[in-house]
Each structure stands twice: as structure tokens, then as C-alpha cells.
Design an enzyme around this catalytic site. Structure first.
Site, PDB file in Angstrom:
ATOM      1  N   GLY A  42       1.000  -1.492   0.011  1.00 22.52           N
ATOM      2  CA  GLY A  42      -0.084   0.116   0.193  1.00 22.52           C
ATOM      3  C   GLY A  42       1.036   1.335  -0.398  1.00 22.52           C
ATOM      4  O   GLY A  42      -0.124   2.327   0.194  1.00 22.52           O
ATOM      5  N   GLY A  46      -2.088   7.221   0.605  1.00 24.23           N
ATOM      6  CA  GLY A  46      -2.041   7.454   1.798  1.00 24.23           C
ATOM      7  C   GLY A  46      -0.413   7.505   2.897  1.00 24.23           C
ATOM      8  O   GLY A  46       0.819   7.741   2.525  1.00 24.23           O
ATOM      9  N   GLY A  48       1.353   5.474   3.610  1.00 21.97           N
ATOM     10  CA  GLY A  48       2.442   4.603   2.883  1.00 21.97           C
ATOM     11  C   GLY A  48       3.184   4.638   2.414  1.00 21.97           C
ATOM     12  O   GLY A  48       4.290   4.823   1.648  1.00 21.97           O
ATOM     13  N   SER A 165      -4.079  -0.452  14.726  1.00 23.44           N
ATOM     14  CA  SER A 165      -4.668   0.664  14.616  1.00 23.44           C
ATOM     15  C   SER A 165      -5.235   0.462  16.098  1.00 23.44           C
ATOM     16  O   SER A 165      -6.043  -0.818  16.299  1.00 23.44           O
ATOM     17  CB  SER A 165      -6.302   0.364  13.436  1.00 23.44           C
ATOM     18  OG  SER A 165      -7.288   1.838  13.754  1.00 23.44           O
ATOM     19  N   TYR A 191     -12.903  -5.778  11.046  1.00 27.23           N
ATOM     20  CA  TYR A 191     -11.762  -4.752  10.994  1.00 27.23           C
ATOM     21  C   TYR A 191     -11.454  -4.768  12.466  1.00 27.23           C
ATOM     22  O   TYR A 191     -10.224  -5.365  12.295  1.00 27.23           O
ATOM     23  CB  TYR A 191     -12.215  -2.837  11.177  1.00 27.23           C
ATOM     24  CG  TYR A 191     -10.970  -2.041  10.904  1.00 27.23           C
ATOM     25  CD1 TYR A 191      -9.735  -1.979   9.595  1.00 27.23           C
ATOM     26  CD2 TYR A 191     -10.866  -1.423  11.863  1.00 27.23           C
ATOM     27  CE1 TYR A 191      -9.028  -1.219   9.797  1.00 27.23           C
ATOM     28  CE2 TYR A 191      -9.835  -0.276  12.032  1.00 27.23           C
ATOM     29  CZ  TYR A 191      -8.760  -0.325  10.967  1.00 27.23           C
ATOM     30  OH  TYR A 191      -8.025   0.445  10.682  1.00 27.23           O
TER      31      TYR A 191
END
Length: 344
Positions: A42, A46, A48, A165, A191
């Protein structure tokens, strides 16, 4: 006997000198990555992308595996020492192909940044029937790390960084029904368990790998509304969450965890490069520092929107994400689900 972070034994701040306002540029300062090879999943959008920029600025050569190669070429245009290769974390065959090509080059892999992720998606399944957030956020990265293990060993001092997260607070890992086959699907539960899996994977990988010179870290980057994670939400929902103002503009306030992309990438870069972590691993980090265990350690927290506006409550790591039994069980289950033995 080597130390490990089972039950959060090492979850204590070390006085890094950085904070929520620190950026990737701040933490990479004075770090020399010349001659180092990095892979950033990724890494074309963002945080990444910000991570890739930081590594390149320090002299590293970076490979970015990309599901959307066209987008990757557009976003990474002009960056030196960056190579783009196709890979889809929900497609086991593409992961094997990517890893196989890298192994053929016989190069050491110094930094593996398992950064790519999805959130707030409706129920979707990969070709094996696995729920998409679990497949993308954890299973794909486990398979990738296992296949690249020979290259990590060759580095004689590698780091694996798993971007988790604070959202892991939403759910511990559900071993009875990880793919929502017999329970109602709720996207944040999916998630949450995938982010808990990132942390459990980190704890177990570091415990198993440290004797071979491979250390692992997990982290919360902050609440960053400038990423693609929000693409499934309306402006009204983003306002309710507290990340958009009344004019639908992104709110940046690091004191509340609402970070810019550069601030969001800082903890990833710190985990990957800081000499302060040379003899520490398996820890969960935030704000470019080792996080504390969350004193409000339960699964009945307030809504995400309310907690995002309370910096005290948007921090810390849960006990269940550091549990030895769950870490060991997840390792075995993930080997079974992916069909990928990861023997260290």
C-alpha cells in the site's frame, strides 16, 4: 532467555523524544538507509506513500507491491529508487508470485512494512470465502511475511512493521467464527478483529524471530482522514465521526489524534528505523513511542466518534491483543487458513 511482549511485558514508553505532532521527516532525520531494501504494501497512497518518501529520502531502495499498478505509477512518479510490482493481498497466487520474484533476486530484505489495509467495507469475501478485511489486513500479510522469511534472514537485522490501529479495541479475534459464517456481519467488528490480529501476529513473530535477528512492531498511526479508508463513508458520517468540519474539510488536530499524513506515517517510520528499538520488539506503538496498555480494557467502549475527540481514550493497547495463548493460537490458525506453513 529472550524477552518477549506476551501479556504486555514490554509495553512501557521509553522516552523517544517524539510526540503526536512529530512527522516522518522528523523521525527519519539522521537515519542512513543507504544499501537497505524495503517493501511497503500500500505504499502508493496515504501513509504508505509518506513512508516510502521517508525511506527514499534516507537512501533506501523501495519496492511497492500494488493492486492498482496504474495508480501506483501516477502517485510514485518522480521518486527515485522505487520499483512497482503487481500484488493483491486478497489473491494468494499473486502474493506467491510477488514473493517468488523477490526471492529470485537473492537480495536481503531489511524492512517489510505491512501497511495496506481496508476499513468500513460491506461484507465481501475472497475466492476462499474469507471476509475481506481479515483477508487483506492480516491473512495476506502473514502469507507475504512467511514467504519472504529467507530474505529477512539474509538481512542479518531486519524489521517487520505491521500497521494496526486503535480500532483493535472494537473486537478481540473471534476464533469460533472469524469469517462471519454463523454470526451477523458488522464491518467494525471485522475491522477490529483484523487489527487485533496484526498485533497478535507482531507479538508472536517477534518472539519467534528475534533469535534470528528479525524484530517486529505494530502501531496505531492516528486518525487520518486524508486516506482512502474513508471512501465508503458519506460526508455526513465523517462529520459525525469528528474528522470533517461543517464545510466538509478535514480536521487536523494531532492533540486529538487527528493527524496529517506526514504525522500519521511517523510511527511506522520510527518503528522501522529507530535505534532506540534495537533491543526491543513485539511492542505496540503510537505517537512514535511505545504505548501503554489501555486502562479501560473492555469491549464496551463509547462510539468511535466520541472517543476520537478524547485523546486520552484514543490510545493504548488492549490486554487481549497481547495475550500469549491467543497469539500462539492465531499463528496456528493463520497457517491453516492460508495454507502457508511459517516455520521459524
Amino acid at each position: 532467555m529472550k524477552e518477549n511482549n506476551y501479556q504486555g511485558a514490554l509495553q512501557q514508553p521509553i522516552g523517544s523524544g517524539f510526540n503526536a505532532q512529530s512527522t516522518a521527516t522528523d523521525v527519519i532525520k539522521d537515519i542512513d538507509l543507504k544499501g537497505k531494501n524495503a517493501i511497503v504494501t500500500g505504499g502508493y497512497a496515504g501513509i504508505g506513500l509518506e513512508t516510502v518518501k521517508a525511506f527514499v529520502s534516507a537512501g533506501a531502495s523501495v519496492i511497492v507491491p500494488a493492486r492498482d499498478v496504474v495508480k501506483a505509477k501516477e502517485n510514485l512518479a518522480g521518486l527515485a529508487n522505487v520499483q512497482i510490482e503487481p500484488m493483491d493481498l486478497m489473491d494468494p497466487a499473486s502474493i506467491s508470485a510477488f514473493a517468488g520474484k523477490f526471492l529470485e533476486e537473492d537480495k536481503p530484505l531489511h524492512l517489510l512494512i505491512n501497511n495496506a489495509g481496508i476499513m468500513w467495507v460491506p461484507l465481501q469475501r475472497d475466492s476462499r470465502g474469507y471476509e475481506s478485511q481479515l483477508s487483506t489486513n492480516h491473512l495476506g500479510h502473514f502469507q507475504l511475511t512467511a514467504l519472504l522469511w529467507p530474505s529477512l534472514l539474509r538481512a542479518k537485522g531486519a524489521r517487520v512493521v505491521n500497521v494496526s490501529s486503535w480500532g483493535h479495541h472494537y473486537s478481540r479475534f473471534n476464533f469460533d467464527d472469524p469469517n462471519f459464517q454463523n454470526r451477523k456481519f458488522e464491518t467494525l467488528l471485522g475491522y477490529g478483529q483484523s487489527k487485533t490480529a496484526n498485533i497478535l501476529f507482531t507479538v508472536e513473530l517477534d518472539k519467534r524471530g528475534q533469535g534470528f535477528g528479525v524484530r517486529s512492531y505494530s502501531l496505531h498511526p492516528g486518525a487520518i482522514a486524508d486516506t482512502d479508508l474513508k471512501r465508503h463513508l458519506s460526508n455526513q458520517e465523517l462529520q459525525k465521526l469528528g474528522v470533517y468540519d461543517a464545510d466538509n474539510k478535514v480536521i487536523h488536530d494531532a492533540s486529538k489524534g487527528l493527524k496529517t499524513l506526514a504525522q500519521g506515517a511517523s510511527t511506522t517510520v520510527w518503528c522501522a528505523t529507530s535505534p532506540q528499538l534495537a533491543d526491543l520488539g513485539g511492542v505496540y506503538c503510537e505517537n512514535s513511542e511505545i504505548a501503554l496498555k489501555d486502562p479501560a480494557d473492555d469491549e464496551n467502549h463509547d462510539s468511535f466518534g466520541k472517543r476520537m475527540n478524547d485523546a486520552v481514550h484514543l490510545s493504548g493497547v488492549t490486554s487481549y491483543a497481547l495475550d500469549q495463548g491467543e497469539a500462539e493460537n492465531l499463528w496456528r490458525l493463520t497457517e491453516e487458513l492460508t495454507g502457508t506453513p511459517f516455520k521459524i
